[in-house]
Design a protein around this motif. Structure first.
Motif, short mmCIF file in Angstrom:
data_model
loop_
_atom_site.label_atom_id
_atom_site.label_comp_id
_atom_site.label_asym_id
_atom_site.label_seq_id
_atom_site.Cartn_x
_atom_site.Cartn_y
_atom_site.Cartn_z
N LYS A 116 0.82 -1.22 0.00
CA LYS A 116 0.00 0.00 0.00
C LYS A 116 0.86 1.27 0.00
CE LYS A 116 -4.12 -1.91 0.24
NZ LYS A 116 -5.12 -1.74 -0.83
N PHE A 117 2.13 1.12 0.30
CA PHE A 117 3.02 2.27 0.37
C PHE A 117 3.69 2.52 -0.98
CE2 PHE A 117 2.58 0.95 4.75
CZ PHE A 117 2.47 2.15 5.43
N TYR A 118 4.12 3.77 -1.16
CA TYR A 118 4.76 4.16 -2.42
C TYR A 118 6.27 4.00 -2.37
CZ TYR A 118 6.42 7.17 -6.21
OH TYR A 118 7.07 7.66 -7.32
N ASP A 119 6.86 4.33 -1.21
CA ASP A 119 8.32 4.29 -1.12
C ASP A 119 8.75 4.00 0.31
OD1 ASP A 119 10.94 4.38 -1.91
OD2 ASP A 119 11.01 6.53 -2.33
N LEU A 120 9.97 3.52 0.44
CA LEU A 120 10.59 3.24 1.74
C LEU A 120 11.96 3.92 1.74
CD1 LEU A 120 10.97 1.61 4.43
CD2 LEU A 120 11.82 -0.27 3.00
N LEU A 121 12.21 4.75 2.76
CA LEU A 121 13.48 5.47 2.87
C LEU A 121 14.21 5.06 4.14
CD1 LEU A 121 12.25 9.14 2.08
CD2 LEU A 121 13.12 7.46 0.45
N PHE A 122 15.53 4.94 4.04
CA PHE A 122 16.40 4.81 5.21
C PHE A 122 17.19 6.12 5.31
CE2 PHE A 122 16.96 -0.13 4.93
CZ PHE A 122 15.64 -0.28 5.31
N ILE A 123 17.12 6.76 6.48
CA ILE A 123 17.81 8.04 6.70
C ILE A 123 18.66 7.91 7.95
CG2 ILE A 123 17.51 10.52 7.07
CD1 ILE A 123 14.75 10.29 5.76
N ASP A 124 19.93 8.32 7.88
CA ASP A 124 20.78 8.20 9.07
C ASP A 124 20.59 9.40 9.99
OD1 ASP A 124 22.33 10.33 8.17
OD2 ASP A 124 23.93 9.05 7.38
N ALA A 125 21.25 9.37 11.14
CA ALA A 125 21.07 10.41 12.16
C ALA A 125 21.55 11.77 11.68
CB ALA A 125 21.80 10.01 13.44
N GLU A 126 22.44 11.78 10.68
CA GLU A 126 22.94 13.05 10.14
C GLU A 126 22.05 13.61 9.04
OE1 GLU A 126 25.50 14.45 11.64
OE2 GLU A 126 25.49 12.68 12.95
N GLY A 127 21.05 12.81 8.63
CA GLY A 127 20.11 13.29 7.62
C GLY A 127 20.36 12.77 6.22
N ASP A 128 21.34 11.87 6.04
CA ASP A 128 21.60 11.32 4.70
C ASP A 128 20.58 10.24 4.36
OD1 ASP A 128 23.80 12.90 4.18
OD2 ASP A 128 25.23 11.46 5.01
N VAL A 129 20.01 10.33 3.15
CA VAL A 129 19.06 9.32 2.67
C VAL A 129 19.89 8.27 1.92
CG1 VAL A 129 17.00 8.88 1.28
CG2 VAL A 129 17.28 11.09 2.43
N PHE A 130 20.15 7.13 2.57
CA PHE A 130 21.08 6.16 1.99
C PHE A 130 20.38 4.95 1.37
CE2 PHE A 130 20.71 5.12 6.49
CZ PHE A 130 20.57 3.74 6.51
N PHE A 131 19.05 4.91 1.46
CA PHE A 131 18.31 3.85 0.76
C PHE A 131 16.94 4.37 0.34
CE2 PHE A 131 15.01 0.62 0.70
CZ PHE A 131 15.50 -0.25 -0.25
N SER A 132 16.50 3.98 -0.84
CA SER A 132 15.15 4.29 -1.33
C SER A 132 14.75 3.23 -2.34
CB SER A 132 15.13 5.67 -2.00
OG SER A 132 13.94 5.85 -2.73
N VAL A 133 13.51 2.79 -2.24
CA VAL A 133 13.00 1.83 -3.23
C VAL A 133 12.88 2.50 -4.59
CG1 VAL A 133 11.01 0.42 -3.90
CG2 VAL A 133 11.80 0.40 -1.53
N LYS A 134 12.31 3.71 -4.62
CA LYS A 134 12.04 4.41 -5.88
C LYS A 134 13.25 5.16 -6.43
CE LYS A 134 7.68 3.30 -6.11
NZ LYS A 134 7.16 2.42 -7.17
N LYS A 135 14.19 5.49 -5.55
CA LYS A 135 15.41 6.22 -5.94
C LYS A 135 15.08 7.51 -6.71
CE LYS A 135 18.69 2.44 -5.69
NZ LYS A 135 17.83 1.67 -4.77
N GLU A 136 14.26 8.33 -6.08
CA GLU A 136 13.93 9.63 -6.66
C GLU A 136 14.93 10.67 -6.17
OE1 GLU A 136 9.15 8.99 -7.36
OE2 GLU A 136 9.78 9.79 -5.41
#
Length: 517
Positions: A116-136
């Motif tokens: 049901k979700f569009y995307d999944l993001l992993f974000i580290d404590a410093e704010g870097d987005v290091f994983f995305s399913v959609k990679k936008e």
């Protein structure tokens, strides 16, 4: 013994089924009686019930997605994947075979568990987005970058204090170029935040819940409004997108902010009078307003249909004695037909005009003249004869006898208009006029029109039983109908009585119990 048991079991099942049918029938009968007795209260009660059910569905849906998201985020495998990718990203940056293998595993899990979700993001404590399913465009970015200023998701993470899952309200998420809400779940290690797992939820399912129209008739709708008074679901009456683009500054929304909930007849965002049932409610700290509405015109039409015989007689009796104003007059010159490129509609015929031409017909005696127009766009003029299905005495046997002489102009023309001339949302723009020296066709024509979704407020009737005939000129561009009663030819004065005549909706308000309750 077994046969006796089977017999009595069948008897009990039959009795229970009968009781259920009786109970359901009684419920609908009571609802009908209640509507006839107090249509306003019955309509508000119905809207309130629909509003509460829709609100419950929305909350249940969001809770289900939150629960699914939390379950996945708390899964030890997901946490391990998060930590492994974080380690690889922190030490080697993005890329490499091991990184790609873990990404592939997480992508598969996302498709299976979080459909049901569009995307999944992993974000580290410093704010870097290091994983995305959609990679936008948010992927491999940092939430503290200036380009992300004002994005609610990233603003929320910048200020986040809690260790619990947080909800971010729907907004236009420019990165995905669509509205989205988010669930943010912190990833902890020894009570220290290592980063965040973010699930992006599209508006589609919420929109489907709200725009499902069972029980809402021809003009009812339910929609959500956010704290900025922006509609966050699609309007049923606007072809263009209204999600997070349509400002709703109506009395219902303003009252919901002040009073939390209520029912009132107001003007809606289309400037139409509606029955409105509204409520402000909270979801995970987000304030929304849910509004259920239905056009007053439809309620008036339903009052008429529920008491058709009684109210039709009252309407025709009222119109037969009505003093039509005829202070607006027009004299057509000798050559007016040629000068105006007018089109004549003969006996037992209908014509359409869309090139600015006026339509006219003559000698309406036992026949009925009918105009259907979309002001400025097109117009139809119908010369309906007593062999048409609109007349009260034309039943099944009469049709068989008439064979090729039988017509059903109203059904034919309205079907064509709905199919080829207008969009569904434009139907309320139609203006319809009936002119005759009798009322033999009015009842069936009105019923046929309502079956095509036309409201009584769109219909006007000129009924003069003391005249022998009427001639009609129809100018659809200016929504004008000129009528000449009992005269000889087109050399006499026509009057614009149609302009001043009350519509049938007005008459039902006056002649029913609508204004007394």
């Amino acid at each position: 013994m077994d046969s006796n048991f089977s017999y009595w079991r069948m008897v009990i099942i039959g009795v229970l089924s009968l009781l259920l049918i009786v109970a359901i029938s009684f419920f609908f009968y009571f609802e009908h009686i209640y509507f006839n007795y107090n249509p306003k209260e019955a309509t508000f009660s119905k809207l309130e019930n629909i509003r509460n059910k829709k609100k419950a569905k929305v909350i249940r849906y969001l809770d289900q997605q939150k629960e699914r998201g939390i379950k996945v985020c708390q899964n030890s495998d997901i946490k391990d994947y998060f930590k492994k990718l974080l380690y690889l990203y922190s030490n080697h940056g993005y890329g490499g075979i091991e990184y790609a293998i873990i990404e592939s595993v997480v992508n598969k899990l996302f498709v299976i568990e979080l459909d049901k979700f569009y995307d999944l993001l992993f974000i580290d404590a410093e704010g870097d987005v290091f994983f995305s399913v959609k990679k936008e465009d948010d992927f491999l970015g940092n939430i503290h970058e200036e380009r992300f200023n004002g994005v609610s998701l990233f603003e929320k993470i910048r200020k986040i204090q809690t260790r619990e899952t947080e909800f971010v309200d729907y907004e236009y998420y420019s990165i995905s170029d669509e509205p989205a809400s988010f669930f943010i779940t912190p990833v902890l290690k020894a009570d220290k935040i290592q980063g965040y797992i973010v699930l992006q939820l599209p508006i589609n399912d919420i929109n489907c819940i709200l725009t499902e129209r069972q029980g809402l008739g021809r003009t009812g709708e339910v929609y959500l409004v956010n704290y900025n008074q922006l509609m966050i679901t699609q309007s049923r009456f606007v072809e263009d997108n209204t999600i997070l683009t349509k400002q709703i500054d109506t009395e219902a929304v303003r009252n919901a902010i002040l009073e939390k909930r209520g029912n009132k007849i107001i003007k809606d965002y289309r400037d139409k009078r509606v029955f409105s049932s509204y409520e402000q409610f909270d979801y995970e700290g987000t304030e929304w307003i849910i509004v259920a509405e239905i056009d007053e015109d439809e309620v008036i039409t339903e009052i008429y249909l529920s008491r058709e015989k009684e109210l039709f007689n009252k309407v025709t009796d009222y119109l037969s004695k009505y003093s039509y104003q005829n202070d607006i007059q027009k004299v057509f010159g000798k050559e007016w037909k040629q000068k105006n490129s007018s089109v004549k509609v003969d006996f037992k015929e209908f014509q359409k005009s869309k090139n600015g031409q006026s339509l006219y017909t003559e000698g309406i005696a036992t026949c009925t003249a009918m105009t259907i127009g979309y002001p400025g766009k097109f117009g139809y003029l119908l010369h309906i004869t007593p062999t048409d299905g609109s007349y009260r005495n034309v039943g099944f046997l009469t049709r068989l006898l008439l064979r090729d002489s039988y017509t059903d102009f109203v059904e034919r023309v309205m079907s064509g208009i709905c199919r080829y001339d207008i969009l569904q949302c434009e139907k309320s723009q139609l203006r319809i006029g009936l002119m005759a020296t009798h009322d033999d066709s009015f009842k069936n024509i009105i019923r046929k029109l309502t079956e095509h979704g036309v409201e009584l407020s769109q219909i006007k009737v000129l009924y003069k039983k003391n005249y022998q005939k009427v001639d009609v000129v129809f100018d659809y561009r200016n929504d004008q109908v000129w009528s000449l009663w009992g005269g000889k030819g087109f050399k006499m004065v026509y009057t614009d009585e149609y302009e001043n005549a009350p519509d049938i909706g007005e008459l039902i308000k006056k002649l029913s119990n609508y204004n007394r309750v």
